[in-house]
Design a protein around this motif. Sequence first.
Motif, PDB file in Angstrom:
ATOM      1  N   GLN A  80       0.825  -1.203   0.000  1.00  7.58           N
ATOM      2  CA  GLN A  80       0.000   0.000   0.000  1.00  7.58           C
ATOM      3  C   GLN A  80       0.861   1.256   0.000  1.00  7.58           C
ATOM      4  N   ALA A  97      -6.034  -0.363  -2.861  1.00 13.82           N
ATOM      5  CA  ALA A  97      -5.638  -0.375  -1.451  1.00 13.82           C
ATOM      6  C   ALA A  97      -6.617  -1.204  -0.620  1.00 13.82           C
ATOM      7  N   GLU A 135      -5.688  -4.583   1.406  1.00 15.05           N
ATOM      8  CA  GLU A 135      -5.935  -4.642   2.852  1.00 15.05           C
ATOM      9  C   GLU A 135      -6.623  -5.933   3.261  1.00 15.05           C
TER      10      GLU A 135
END
Length: 92
Positions: free
Chosen positions: A43, A72, A76
């Motif tokens: 990220q 992102a 995650e």
Amino acid sequence: MIHDIFAAIVRFATDYNEFFSNGMRYLGAGIAVVAGIGPGIGQGYAAGKAAEAVGRQPEAQGKIIMTTLVTAALAETTGLYGLLVALILIFG
């Protein structure tokens, strides 16, 4: 006499198996949490490249930010899966 020795051996094996099982659960949970390192690095790298892209083409800022946010969020989920596996190993 033999019965007492056998009972002591069984008691030791039972205690040892529980200790070993708990140790392996915590070790697995630690390894699963390490999975959070990869998404953090990815990220950060993606955000840096997005900032470079906006610097090069300011008119495409909306598309770049949208794409960066989606990727992102996708990255995650890998870290969250690692955390979920760790929690299942510890409390499951």
